[in-house]
Scaffold this active site. Structure first.
Site, PDB file in Angstrom:
ATOM      1  N   GLY A   1      13.013  39.732 -13.112  1.00 29.57           N
ATOM      2  CA  GLY A   1      12.613  40.931 -12.364  1.00 29.57           C
ATOM      3  C   GLY A   1      13.806  41.651 -11.771  1.00 29.57           C
ATOM      4  O   GLY A   1      13.851  42.885 -11.750  1.00 29.57           O
TER       5      GLY A   1
ATOM      6  N   ALA B   1      11.953  32.107 -13.302  1.00 23.92           N
ATOM      7  CA  ALA B   1      12.166  33.138 -14.322  1.00 23.92           C
ATOM      8  C   ALA B   1      11.728  34.517 -13.845  1.00 23.92           C
ATOM      9  O   ALA B   1      12.408  35.514 -14.096  1.00 23.92           O
ATOM     10  CB  ALA B   1      11.421  32.757 -15.598  1.00 23.92           C
ATOM     11  N   HIS B   2      10.564  34.590 -13.166  1.00 22.46           N
ATOM     12  CA  HIS B   2      10.060  35.923 -12.812  1.00 22.46           C
ATOM     13  C   HIS B   2      10.987  36.630 -11.826  1.00 22.46           C
ATOM     14  O   HIS B   2      11.158  37.846 -11.895  1.00 22.46           O
ATOM     15  CB  HIS B   2       8.630  35.833 -12.262  1.00 22.46           C
ATOM     16  CG  HIS B   2       8.497  35.092 -10.975  1.00 22.46           C
ATOM     17  ND1 HIS B   2       8.757  33.747 -10.860  1.00 22.46           N
ATOM     18  CD2 HIS B   2       8.142  35.508  -9.731  1.00 22.46           C
ATOM     19  CE1 HIS B   2       8.554  33.372  -9.607  1.00 22.46           C
ATOM     20  NE2 HIS B   2       8.180  34.417  -8.914  1.00 22.46           N
ATOM     21  N   VAL B   3      11.626  35.851 -10.930  1.00 27.21           N
ATOM     22  CA  VAL B   3      12.538  36.465  -9.960  1.00 27.21           C
ATOM     23  C   VAL B   3      13.830  36.889 -10.661  1.00 27.21           C
ATOM     24  O   VAL B   3      14.306  38.021 -10.502  1.00 27.21           O
ATOM     25  CB  VAL B   3      12.848  35.474  -8.816  1.00 27.21           C
ATOM     26  CG1 VAL B   3      13.878  36.067  -7.859  1.00 27.21           C
ATOM     27  CG2 VAL B   3      11.565  35.097  -8.087  1.00 27.21           C
TER      28      VAL B   3
END
Ligand SMILES: Cc1cc2nc3c(=O)[nH]c(=O)nc-3n(C[C@H](O)[C@H](O)[C@H](O)COP(=O)(O)O)c2cc1C
Length: 201
Positions: A89, A84-86
């Site tokens: 982001g 999710a963070h990639v």
């Protein structure tokens, strides 16, 4: 010209706003801020990340109801199978953390990435606006001020909390949600300009 937008108005509507919500009473401001973003600014693309403490305090349903999307609370990329963070982001044109807790400020100032929101902060390459909210005693602590100074030095834009009525004590004190509108709308307009005039064109 970008494939995502053909003019300034359209570009603003297509700016992707990623919104981090921390575990503060001021998360109750989310529907009002969302209404301002959609109704006044004209933003359509909003995704949210809730910290575990935000989730524990208010649950996901209010945010889902007002933004139309389930807030991200875990590491799964619900759009495609990565992390999710990639995914978030790289998706975001602007990241706003509102409300930001003292805990979030400390982690962000030290590059700690032990949850989706702080990891996304490191993974994001877009402008970041952070709106801290806490009681006056917390806001006055040297550790908090050091972390805020560090975040400014690192290039994050801080929306200073202002004096307001404490949601728990009912008295007037420093630490309430600051005037985020100016900082946020300036960042959104800049992001829209990048959509219509991509770098190098
Ligand atoms: C009801 C309640 C309200 C809180 N409000 C705040 C707040 O406004 N600001 C703050 O910095 N911490 C506040 N806290 C403490 C944070 O929730 C706590 O530091 C937590 O670890 C923050 O986690 P997060 O940064 O991952 O959301 C509050 C806690 C509770 C139980």
């Amino acid at each position: 010209m970008s494939e995502r937008a053909s003019g300034p108005q359209e570009a603003l509507a297509e700016v992707r706003l990623l919104w981090g919500v921390c575990g503060s009473f001021s998360a109750v401001a989310v529907p009002h801020v969302n209404a301002w973003l959609r109704g006044t600014v004209g933003i359509r693309e909003i995704r949210t990340i809730m910290t575990a403490q935000a989730h524990a305090l208010m649950g996901p349903r209010m945010i889902e109801a007002v933004t139309g999307h389930v807030p991200v609370t875990d590491w799964e990329d619900h759009t495609g199978g990565g992390a999710a963070h990639v995914a978030l982001g790289s998706w975001a044109d602007v990241l706003v953390v509102l409300p930001a807790t003292a805990n979030f400020l400390a982690k962000a100032a030290h590059g700690i990435a032990d949850d989706v929101l702080t990891a996304t902060l490191l993974a994001a390459e877009c402008p970041v606006i952070i709106a801290p909210v806490m009681n006056a005693a917390m806001w006055s602590k040297p550790a908090v001020r050091r972390n805020v100074d560090q975040l400014r030095e690192d290039g994050y834009q801080i929306v200073e909390p202002k004096e307001g009525i404490s949601l728990t004590e009912g008295r007037r004190e420093a630490g309430s949600l600051g005037d985020f509108q100016l900082a946020l709308s300036a960042a959104l307009v800049q992001a829209a300009a990048r959509l219509t005039h991509p770098r190098g064109q």
